[in-house]
Design an enzyme around this catalytic site. Sequence first.
Site, mmCIF file in Angstrom:
data_model
loop_
_atom_site.group_PDB
_atom_site.id
_atom_site.type_symbol
_atom_site.label_atom_id
_atom_site.label_comp_id
_atom_site.label_asym_id
_atom_site.label_seq_id
_atom_site.Cartn_x
_atom_site.Cartn_y
_atom_site.Cartn_z
ATOM 1 N N CYS A 138 13.425 10.924 7.147
ATOM 2 C CA CYS A 138 13.243 10.643 8.581
ATOM 3 C C CYS A 138 14.522 10.864 9.363
ATOM 4 O O CYS A 138 14.489 11.137 10.553
ATOM 5 C CB CYS A 138 12.801 9.207 8.754
ATOM 6 S SG CYS A 138 14.022 8.092 8.067
ATOM 7 N N GLU A 176 8.435 16.663 15.654
ATOM 8 C CA GLU A 176 8.941 16.481 14.294
ATOM 9 C C GLU A 176 8.225 17.432 13.335
ATOM 10 O O GLU A 176 7.005 17.469 13.286
ATOM 11 C CB GLU A 176 8.722 15.043 13.849
ATOM 12 C CG GLU A 176 9.188 14.774 12.418
ATOM 13 C CD GLU A 176 8.880 13.375 11.963
ATOM 14 O OE1 GLU A 176 7.700 12.999 11.914
ATOM 15 O OE2 GLU A 176 9.837 12.637 11.665
ATOM 16 N N GLU A 231 9.537 1.641 11.057
ATOM 17 C CA GLU A 231 10.475 2.770 10.957
ATOM 18 C C GLU A 231 9.614 4.024 11.026
ATOM 19 O O GLU A 231 8.857 4.319 10.101
ATOM 20 C CB GLU A 231 11.221 2.730 9.622
ATOM 21 C CG GLU A 231 12.226 1.608 9.503
ATOM 22 C CD GLU A 231 12.957 1.652 8.164
ATOM 23 O OE1 GLU A 231 13.619 0.679 7.832
ATOM 24 O OE2 GLU A 231 12.850 2.679 7.445
ATOM 25 N N LYS A 246 0.868 -1.178 0.000
ATOM 26 C CA LYS A 246 0.000 0.000 0.000
ATOM 27 C C LYS A 246 0.911 1.235 0.000
ATOM 28 O O LYS A 246 1.412 1.647 1.047
ATOM 29 C CB LYS A 246 -0.888 0.001 1.261
ATOM 30 C CG LYS A 246 -2.286 0.612 1.080
ATOM 31 C CD LYS A 246 -2.274 2.069 0.744
ATOM 32 C CE LYS A 246 -1.860 2.923 1.924
ATOM 33 N NZ LYS A 246 -1.768 4.348 1.517
HETATM 34 N N1 LIG Z 1 11.896 6.004 10.219
HETATM 35 C C1 LIG Z 1 11.939 6.028 8.907
HETATM 36 O O1 LIG Z 1 12.736 5.337 8.248
HETATM 37 C C2 LIG Z 1 10.965 6.922 8.166
HETATM 38 C C3 LIG Z 1 11.137 7.047 6.793
HETATM 39 C C4 LIG Z 1 10.267 7.901 6.105
HETATM 40 C C5 LIG Z 1 9.237 8.586 6.753
HETATM 41 N N2 LIG Z 1 9.105 8.429 8.079
HETATM 42 C C6 LIG Z 1 8.071 9.164 8.784
HETATM 43 O O2 LIG Z 1 6.862 9.186 7.992
HETATM 44 C C7 LIG Z 1 6.199 10.448 8.166
HETATM 45 C C8 LIG Z 1 5.916 11.073 6.821
HETATM 46 O O3 LIG Z 1 5.348 10.118 5.957
HETATM 47 P P1 LIG Z 1 3.762 10.010 5.822
HETATM 48 O O4 LIG Z 1 3.134 11.339 6.037
HETATM 49 O O5 LIG Z 1 3.439 9.247 4.570
HETATM 50 O O6 LIG Z 1 3.387 9.084 7.061
HETATM 51 P P2 LIG Z 1 1.931 8.509 7.359
HETATM 52 O O7 LIG Z 1 2.072 7.711 8.597
HETATM 53 O O8 LIG Z 1 0.895 9.558 7.307
HETATM 54 O O9 LIG Z 1 1.608 7.505 6.117
HETATM 55 C C9 LIG Z 1 2.484 6.462 5.826
HETATM 56 C C10 LIG Z 1 1.694 5.371 5.130
HETATM 57 O O10 LIG Z 1 0.776 4.812 6.052
HETATM 58 C C11 LIG Z 1 -0.535 4.817 5.511
HETATM 59 N N3 LIG Z 1 -1.464 4.919 6.631
HETATM 60 C C12 LIG Z 1 -1.855 6.047 7.274
HETATM 61 N N4 LIG Z 1 -2.702 5.749 8.280
HETATM 62 C C13 LIG Z 1 -2.847 4.383 8.276
HETATM 63 C C14 LIG Z 1 -3.608 3.441 9.057
HETATM 64 N N5 LIG Z 1 -4.379 3.841 10.073
HETATM 65 N N6 LIG Z 1 -3.510 2.117 8.770
HETATM 66 C C15 LIG Z 1 -2.735 1.701 7.739
HETATM 67 N N7 LIG Z 1 -2.011 2.528 6.953
HETATM 68 C C16 LIG Z 1 -2.067 3.860 7.231
HETATM 69 C C17 LIG Z 1 -0.528 5.993 4.562
HETATM 70 O O11 LIG Z 1 -1.558 5.886 3.605
HETATM 71 C C18 LIG Z 1 0.855 5.870 3.950
HETATM 72 O O12 LIG Z 1 0.855 4.893 2.929
HETATM 73 C C19 LIG Z 1 7.135 11.288 9.010
HETATM 74 O O13 LIG Z 1 6.725 11.209 10.359
HETATM 75 C C20 LIG Z 1 8.484 10.606 8.882
HETATM 76 O O14 LIG Z 1 9.307 10.789 9.997
HETATM 77 C C21 LIG Z 1 9.948 7.605 8.813
HETATM 78 N N1 LIG Z 2 15.465 2.972 5.307
HETATM 79 C C1 LIG Z 2 16.317 3.868 4.763
HETATM 80 C C2 LIG Z 2 16.084 5.228 4.757
HETATM 81 C C3 LIG Z 2 15.008 5.846 5.423
HETATM 82 C C4 LIG Z 2 14.793 7.173 5.233
HETATM 83 C C5 LIG Z 2 13.728 7.864 5.834
HETATM 84 O O1 LIG Z 2 13.147 8.851 5.343
HETATM 85 C C6 LIG Z 2 17.547 3.366 4.108
HETATM 86 O O2 LIG Z 2 18.417 4.177 3.716
HETATM 87 O O3 LIG Z 2 17.638 2.137 3.980
#
Ligand SMILES: NC(=O)c1ccc[n+]([C@@H]2O[C@H](COP(=O)([O-])OP(=O)(O)OC[C@H]3O[C@@H](n4cnc5c(N)ncnc54)[C@H](O)[C@@H]3O)[C@@H](O)[C@H]2O)c1
Ligand SMILES: N/C(=C\C=C\C=O)C(=O)O
Length: 500
Positions: free
Chosen positions: A302, A404, A268, A192
């Site tokens: 992230c 964040e 993550e 998804k």
């Molecule tokens: N730790 C990491 O590696 C990492 C990497 C990238 C982004 N992020 C985090 O993601 C956030 C930004 O991305 P975003 O806005 O897409 O995050 P988000 O949590 O809003 O959405 C991420 C995914 O989850 C889905 N989703 C949302 N609610 C859901 C639910 N209740 N059940 C199932 N799926 C659901 C969304 O449709 C999307 O595909 C930031 O907080 C960022 O820190 C973390």
């Molecule tokens: N998981 C990884 C990056 C995540 C980035 C977050 O925005 C990667 O470099 O493997």
Amino acid sequence: ALTSQTTTTAPPASGTPRDIRNFIGGDFVDGVAGFDKIDPVDGAVIGRVHEAGRHEVDRAVAAARAAFDGPWGRMSVGDRATLLRRIADAIERRFDDLVAAEVGDTGKPETLARDLDVARAAMNFRSFADTVASTGLDSFLTELADGRRALNYAIRKPLGVVAIIVPWNLPLLLLTWKLAPALASGNTVVIKPSEETPSSATLLAEILSEAGVPDGVVNVVHGFGEDSAGAFLTGHPGIDGVTFTGETSTGSAIMRAVAPRVRPVSFELGGKNAAVVFADADLDAAIAGLARSTYLNTGQVCLCTERIYVERPIFDEMAAGLAEQARRLRLGRPENPATTTGPLISQAHRAKVLSYFDLAREEGATVLAGGGVPTLGDGLDGGSWIEPTLWSGLDNSNRAVREEVFGPVAAIIPFDTEAEAIALANDTDYGLAAVTWTSDLTRGHRVAQRMRTGMSWVNTWYLRDLRSPFGGMGLSGIGREGGHHSLEFYTEPTNVCVQL
Ligand SMILES: NC(=O)c1ccc[n+]([C@@H]2O[C@H](COP(=O)([O-])OP(=O)(O)OC[C@H]3O[C@@H](n4cnc5c(N)ncnc54)[C@H](O)[C@@H]3O)[C@@H](O)[C@H]2O)c1
Ligand SMILES: N/C(=C\C=C\C=O)C(=O)O
């Protein structure tokens, strides 16, 4: 089998929105509703996405289960490793199309999509082909005090049908970071993608099929989270595990969804990452490194730095140097090779980031660079552009320093002692990534190890070995992925004990 007219991700004739469909059991499938994909560069409608309903999600899980129970589930490790390498080759053959898909959805500079997002997609598949082919099994010759002897060995079996839910910031990189080990381990998957970035996952499905991945092994359903495809998937009884990257609050929601069936999760999540700069650091390198860790991908990574702690004697020089770097960033169209910085992913996300710009001012911030919305002209002012920004005058008591933002902004804050710097950096409920800048490597090792984070870089940032454990602690996640750590999540070991 796929023919050119069944795919929906061929580059559209200019101006016509692309039709982006679900991919289930080897076919492109319409949804129950539709939503627009907006170009973050100028606000134009560039795609019409088919939203998968419960029925489509049921079909996708059923297709994955059928494929898992078929030849795929009996494939040898060697054959899976070979297939993953073939996928990497297929990604490289369609490199430009994947770059176009990623750039179209995110507006990020084409140079970044090439060098990071799509390049890492191929690397992820090659890395996990190597990992699965070379990771041994646990085995022990057991000799007990009473003279009994036994052979203990553990075999690894795939989880089964895995849900992969990914965000919009590095769509293809993050999808393939999970898809490669899931397939390497013999699972089948339902993906998804984020509603903001549906294109590269849909194109990848086509590429995987052409590379020989059997129908049903990989399925893609589009939609949103709550009351939509994301929640239908995580709440589905046919899902054996969920791997998710996204916001911490979404992680909590997914944990609740799988709790009744006690399914494993790999998360993550968010971060509020700190950098610590000591007075003995190479200042030019630290300024360049911090500009990259704060502003890469318009701060939508992230791992990005949002808190910068600087030893007081060099504070003014660091603040001025970083503010200058922020002002030098070139916002513009993705195809312009001079562009360094794209827009935020959406107007809604820009409103969130701007709300923190307002909050920081209310909390007493001095804006050293940026702080608002740029006027770019050239038809770009309908996009979700924002100025790369740097704040001083804040401290760890401020919400803008604790929450964040996920945009091109950081707070720069002075410190006086090493112990104070470590305490400031660890003063957060997150625990994802830290960076330490110092010329004294004994101190670099010491400080890096004391960071309460999953990852800790010294005199660099986001330099990756794909075999190392990647992930966070606290509100930043559960589990680690990378190398054999991924196999730990995507498989279930069975320990066999045979008396000798
Ligand atoms: N730790 C990491 O590696 C990492 C990497 C990238 C982004 N992020 C985090 O993601 C956030 C930004 O991305 P975003 O806005 O897409 O995050 P988000 O949590 O809003 O959405 C991420 C995914 O989850 C889905 N989703 C949302 N609610 C859901 C639910 N209740 N059940 C199932 N799926 C659901 C969304 O449709 C999307 O595909 C930031 O907080 C960022 O820190 C973390
Ligand atoms: N998981 C990884 C990056 C995540 C980035 C977050 O925005 C990667 O470099 O493997």
